[in-house]
Design a protein around this motif. Structure first.
Motif, PDB file in Angstrom:
ATOM      1  N   PHE A 148       0.819  -1.214   0.000  1.00  0.00           N
ATOM      2  CA  PHE A 148       0.000   0.000   0.000  1.00  0.00           C
ATOM      3  C   PHE A 148       0.850   1.261   0.000  1.00  0.00           C
ATOM      4  O   PHE A 148       0.385   2.336  -0.333  1.00  0.00           O
ATOM      5  CB  PHE A 148      -0.966  -0.008   1.183  1.00  0.00           C
ATOM      6  N   PHE A 159      -6.644  -4.707   8.580  1.00  0.00           N
ATOM      7  CA  PHE A 159      -6.367  -3.305   8.872  1.00  0.00           C
ATOM      8  C   PHE A 159      -6.553  -3.022  10.344  1.00  0.00           C
ATOM      9  O   PHE A 159      -7.469  -3.525  10.986  1.00  0.00           O
ATOM     10  CB  PHE A 159      -7.304  -2.404   8.061  1.00  0.00           C
ATOM     11  N   PHE A 162     -16.975  -3.797   4.501  1.00  0.00           N
ATOM     12  CA  PHE A 162     -17.823  -3.287   3.427  1.00  0.00           C
ATOM     13  C   PHE A 162     -19.210  -3.119   4.046  1.00  0.00           C
ATOM     14  O   PHE A 162     -20.000  -4.061   4.097  1.00  0.00           O
ATOM     15  CB  PHE A 162     -17.867  -4.259   2.251  1.00  0.00           C
ATOM     16  N   PHE A 164     -13.775 -14.904  -3.592  1.00  0.00           N
ATOM     17  CA  PHE A 164     -13.830 -14.798  -5.055  1.00  0.00           C
ATOM     18  C   PHE A 164     -12.436 -14.774  -5.681  1.00  0.00           C
ATOM     19  O   PHE A 164     -12.301 -14.888  -6.901  1.00  0.00           O
ATOM     20  CB  PHE A 164     -14.594 -13.541  -5.476  1.00  0.00           C
ATOM     21  N   ALA A 220     -19.094 -12.476  -9.057  1.00  0.00           N
ATOM     22  CA  ALA A 220     -17.851 -11.985  -8.486  1.00  0.00           C
ATOM     23  C   ALA A 220     -17.629 -10.532  -8.892  1.00  0.00           C
ATOM     24  O   ALA A 220     -17.215  -9.699  -8.074  1.00  0.00           O
ATOM     25  CB  ALA A 220     -16.685 -12.848  -8.970  1.00  0.00           C
ATOM     26  N   ALA A 253     -19.727  -8.298  -6.725  1.00  0.00           N
ATOM     27  CA  ALA A 253     -19.206  -8.250  -5.355  1.00  0.00           C
ATOM     28  C   ALA A 253     -17.969  -7.352  -5.301  1.00  0.00           C
ATOM     29  O   ALA A 253     -17.803  -6.554  -4.379  1.00  0.00           O
ATOM     30  CB  ALA A 253     -18.862  -9.653  -4.876  1.00  0.00           C
ATOM     31  N   TYR A 254     -17.111  -7.475  -6.307  1.00  0.00           N
ATOM     32  CA  TYR A 254     -15.908  -6.637  -6.359  1.00  0.00           C
ATOM     33  C   TYR A 254     -16.276  -5.169  -6.523  1.00  0.00           C
ATOM     34  O   TYR A 254     -15.669  -4.284  -5.917  1.00  0.00           O
ATOM     35  CB  TYR A 254     -15.013  -7.072  -7.522  1.00  0.00           C
ATOM     36  N   ILE A 299     -19.091  -3.627  -5.627  1.00  0.00           N
ATOM     37  CA  ILE A 299     -19.623  -3.084  -4.379  1.00  0.00           C
ATOM     38  C   ILE A 299     -18.497  -2.932  -3.364  1.00  0.00           C
ATOM     39  O   ILE A 299     -18.433  -1.940  -2.638  1.00  0.00           O
ATOM     40  CB  ILE A 299     -20.740  -3.994  -3.832  1.00  0.00           C
ATOM     41  N   ALA A 300     -17.585  -3.892  -3.343  1.00  0.00           N
ATOM     42  CA  ALA A 300     -16.476  -3.829  -2.390  1.00  0.00           C
ATOM     43  C   ALA A 300     -15.647  -2.569  -2.618  1.00  0.00           C
ATOM     44  O   ALA A 300     -15.278  -1.885  -1.665  1.00  0.00           O
ATOM     45  CB  ALA A 300     -15.602  -5.067  -2.513  1.00  0.00           C
ATOM     46  N   ARG A 306     -16.665   0.166  -3.956  1.00  0.00           N
ATOM     47  CA  ARG A 306     -17.480   1.316  -3.570  1.00  0.00           C
ATOM     48  C   ARG A 306     -17.383   1.526  -2.058  1.00  0.00           C
ATOM     49  O   ARG A 306     -17.199   2.643  -1.581  1.00  0.00           O
ATOM     50  CB  ARG A 306     -18.940   1.062  -3.955  1.00  0.00           C
ATOM     51  N   GLU A 307     -17.483   0.433  -1.315  1.00  0.00           N
ATOM     52  CA  GLU A 307     -17.514   0.551   0.136  1.00  0.00           C
ATOM     53  C   GLU A 307     -16.143   0.897   0.700  1.00  0.00           C
ATOM     54  O   GLU A 307     -16.041   1.624   1.673  1.00  0.00           O
ATOM     55  CB  GLU A 307     -18.015  -0.757   0.757  1.00  0.00           C
ATOM     56  N   ASN A 308     -15.110   0.323   0.129  1.00  0.00           N
ATOM     57  CA  ASN A 308     -13.775   0.552   0.672  1.00  0.00           C
ATOM     58  C   ASN A 308     -12.716   0.041  -0.301  1.00  0.00           C
ATOM     59  O   ASN A 308     -12.426  -1.147  -0.348  1.00  0.00           O
ATOM     60  CB  ASN A 308     -13.645  -0.173   2.008  1.00  0.00           C
ATOM     61  N   GLN A 336      -9.462   0.371  -0.430  1.00  0.00           N
ATOM     62  CA  GLN A 336      -8.221  -0.194   0.131  1.00  0.00           C
ATOM     63  C   GLN A 336      -8.430  -1.642   0.562  1.00  0.00           C
ATOM     64  O   GLN A 336      -7.620  -2.509   0.242  1.00  0.00           O
ATOM     65  CB  GLN A 336      -7.799   0.616   1.351  1.00  0.00           C
ATOM     66  N   ALA A 337      -9.529  -1.859   1.285  1.00  0.00           N
ATOM     67  CA  ALA A 337      -9.808  -3.217   1.738  1.00  0.00           C
ATOM     68  C   ALA A 337     -10.006  -4.133   0.539  1.00  0.00           C
ATOM     69  O   ALA A 337      -9.567  -5.286   0.554  1.00  0.00           O
ATOM     70  CB  ALA A 337     -11.041  -3.237   2.630  1.00  0.00           C
ATOM     71  N   ALA A 338     -10.651  -3.620  -0.510  1.00  0.00           N
ATOM     72  CA  ALA A 338     -10.856  -4.433  -1.701  1.00  0.00           C
ATOM     73  C   ALA A 338      -9.514  -4.841  -2.306  1.00  0.00           C
ATOM     74  O   ALA A 338      -9.302  -6.000  -2.657  1.00  0.00           O
ATOM     75  CB  ALA A 338     -11.703  -3.673  -2.716  1.00  0.00           C
ATOM     76  N   GLN A 339      -8.599  -3.899  -2.396  1.00  0.00           N
ATOM     77  CA  GLN A 339      -7.277  -4.225  -2.951  1.00  0.00           C
ATOM     78  C   GLN A 339      -6.570  -5.271  -2.125  1.00  0.00           C
ATOM     79  O   GLN A 339      -5.908  -6.158  -2.655  1.00  0.00           O
ATOM     80  CB  GLN A 339      -6.402  -2.973  -2.991  1.00  0.00           C
ATOM     81  N   LEU A 346      -7.798  -7.612  -0.672  1.00  0.00           N
ATOM     82  CA  LEU A 346      -8.378  -8.935  -0.918  1.00  0.00           C
ATOM     83  C   LEU A 346      -8.153  -9.387  -2.355  1.00  0.00           C
ATOM     84  O   LEU A 346      -8.777 -10.327  -2.831  1.00  0.00           O
ATOM     85  CB  LEU A 346      -9.880  -8.906  -0.617  1.00  0.00           C
ATOM     86  N   VAL A 383      -8.491  -7.512  -5.222  1.00  0.00           N
ATOM     87  CA  VAL A 383      -9.317  -6.926  -6.271  1.00  0.00           C
ATOM     88  C   VAL A 383      -8.488  -5.916  -7.063  1.00  0.00           C
ATOM     89  O   VAL A 383      -7.914  -4.991  -6.493  1.00  0.00           O
ATOM     90  CB  VAL A 383     -10.552  -6.210  -5.668  1.00  0.00           C
TER      91      VAL A 383
END
Lengths: 248, 324
Positions: A50, A82, A88, A102, B182, B185-186, B188-189, B191-193, B195-198, B200, B202
């Motif tokens: 990051f 984190f 989410f 996924f 998938a 889900a990615y 929406i992920a 959209r929500e966050n 950094q957290a998506a990355q 995981l 994405v």
């Protein structure tokens, strides 16, 4: 497994991490401790991709990944949580975890099945249909853990998963972390709760003011002069020793 | 389960509209329904990017207009079949989406910056279309009247409505797939966050690019169909901010990031607008006042749109029922 060597990170004038080196052996639980503001989370962010370091290299399973983006590292099997939980919020618990699942399957039903299994593993089995925004702090910490686990990591970076939990919640989470290691996942954890560090870690690194000041077995590190002084101030080690001698 | 119910209810609604149309509706109602479906489709396109992806575009006119102009120019200047023109319009609209997406997502734009840049692109296209010869300049362009399925024009407008209903149903189906896949889900992920998506795994750039391309394609399709109905286009219609606003307005009022939102929003807004117009005795712009009031009410009382508001009521009623 992970070698982060001579990492340096500067934020304009501030030297956040200064030539820090950390080695994580496969199958171990390695701890990273240090006073507030020592640069632990910055170091983590460089390992997970990051932040890019100003100097130094990150090697994962003998491959240089220093410049690689976070999502590619995740695909290699490097997952992080984190410190400030990042659920989410608009998704329920199952779908939150499914986002992680996924990574290895594009089949929605299979991903949600894996998510359910992972949730049960961390003790979220009864909250699958809850929105993530409706979870308690302890629940969100578990969710962070579950989401990272759903990516089937080889190395799990845990950034203070125990912070903000009460003692009984901590007692519940410790066996989960141990269980994850038993299943073959290597763990690198930032932690302030010393009970957990002493309990879990094979090796501990101590970061202070951006510099790595000590490393080794938890018990030895705790008696290290430099470590005590980093936490308690200059001269503290000598005072403690003197007091110890007086009691004896 | 509830999602299934919503999907079936929406299909049933479209079915009823279709059957009513075949059974015979007055011409002005038919026209209103056709316009509702075109706006619903435009908003379904917007909803993919703005609703699910949280990337609110203020410039979906760029895609709507590109679709509309492409099919018009191909038909009038090159004599190409309307259906081929439609496909080309969708492809070109998607390409414009991909281009705008590439430029803005590479720079990491989101929130109001992304909204402004999309608005700017749409305005640039509007000005260009207004001055270029091959878009007919300020005079606009007309599609010549040729009735028949091959020309995608019908003397009996019921057929056109049925085709539109088919496309809107297709949009519902696509959204339903999106909510389970998938990709969804990615989306929406991130959209929500993001950094957290990355963290995981994405690839947020890739997902955003796919989302804007898909979103643009659907809206471009709506643009093509708009031309086939009105047979006239100029820069202010095709690339005007009115359509960008209709798109986001319908989706947001209906419920952004939900399957039903765009359809509910467009039916409600245009329906109320039409009712006000017919009662106000021709005071110009009174329907826009109603739009404004609806927007204020939505922001104050239904931040998740009508769909969210109704779902909340439903949930509350059910939980109260359980308690008693």
């Amino acid at each position: 497994m992970l070698k982060a060597h001579n990492l340096t990170k500067r934020f304009s004038g501030l030297l956040a991490v200064d030539d820090a080196t950390i080695d994580v052996a496969e199958g171990s639980i390695t701890g990273l401790i240090g006073p507030n503001g020592a640069g632990k989370t910055t170091l983590f962010a460089m390992i997970a991709g990051f932040l890019s370091p100003n100097a130094g290299t990150v090697t994962f399973q003998n491959e240089d990944i220093t410049g690689e983006k976070p999502h590619l590292r995740a695909r290699r099997g490097l997952a992080r949580t984190f410190q400030i939980v990042q659920p989410f919020a608009g998704l329920d618990v199952r779908d939150n975890i499914a986002v992680g699942a996924f990574l290895h399957t594009k089949d929605p039903a299979e991903a949600r099945r894996l998510a359910t299994l992972t949730a049960e593993k961390v003790g979220l089995g009864h909250e699958l249909d809850k929105l993530a925004s409706g979870l308690t702090i302890a629940g969100r910490k578990r969710l962070e853990l579950a989401r990272a686990l759903a990516t089937k990591p080889k190395l799990l970076l845990l950034d203070e998963v125990l912070a903000g939990l009460n003692p009984s919640e901590i007692r519940d989470v410790l066996p989960i972390i141990r269980q994850i290691r038993e299943e073959g996942v290597t763990i690198l954890m930032i932690e302030h709760i010393m009970q957990a560090v002493m309990n879990l870690c094979d090796t501990v690194y101590v970061l202070s003011q951006g510099k790595m000041i000590a490393s080794g077995e938890p018990r030895l590190v705790c008696t290290d002069t430099a470590v005590i002084e980093a936490y308690l101030g200059h001269g503290a080690a000598a005072r403690i020793k003197a007091e110890g001698a007086a009691h004896a | 389960m509830k999602k299934n119910f919503e999907f079936i209810a929406a299909l049933a609604f479209l079915g009823v509209v279709g059957i009513a149309a075949i059974a015979g509706l007055p011409g002005n109602i038919l026209n209103l329904l056709i316009f509702m479906m075109i706006i619903a489709l435009t908003a379904q396109g917007w909803n993919v990017l703005g609703g699910y992806g949280g990337l609110s575009s203020f410039g979906h006119a760029a895609f709507f207009g590109t679709g509309a102009y492409t099919t018009t120019i191909l038909q009038t200047s090159f004599g190409i079949n309307a259906w081929v023109g439609l496909v080309c319009g969708v492809i070109l609209g998607a390409a414009v989406g991909a281009m705008i997406g590439f430029l803005s997502f590479r720079a990491g734009l989101k929130g109001s910056y992304f909204a402004l840049i999309t608005l700017a692109f749409a305005e640039v296209l509007r000005i260009l279309a207004n001055s270029w010869d091959f878009t007919g300049g300020a005079a606009g362009m007309m599609v010549s009247i040729n009735n028949g399925f091959a020309y995608l024009q019908f003397s009996d407008r019921r057929w056109f409505l049925l085709i539109l209903i088919g496309f809107v149903a297709g949009g519902l189906l696509l959204t339903r797939w999106l909510e389970r896949s998938a990709f969804g889900a990615y989306l929406i992920a991130l959209r929500e966050n993001d950094q957290a998506a990355q963290a995981l795994g994405v690839d947020i750039f890739k997902i955003k690019m796919q989302a804007i391309t898909l979103s643009a394609a659907i809206t471009a399709l709506a643009g093509c169909l708009y031309v086939q109905n009105f047979l006239f286009i100029d820069a202010n219609v095709a690339y005007g901010s009115w359509i960008s606003i209709e798109a986001l307005f319908a989706a947001i009022v209906g419920g952004a990031g939900t399957m039903l939102g765009p359809l509910i929003g467009s039916v409600l807004l245009l329906g109320l607008g039409e009712i006000t117009k017919s009662f106000s005795g021709g005071i110009a712009g009174v329907d826009l006042v109603v739009f404004g009031i609806i927007l204020i009410l939505c922001v104050a009382f239904a931040p998740n749109g009508i769909r969210g508001f109704v779902a909340d009521l439903w949930y509350r009623r059910k939980s109260r029922g359980k308690a008693m």
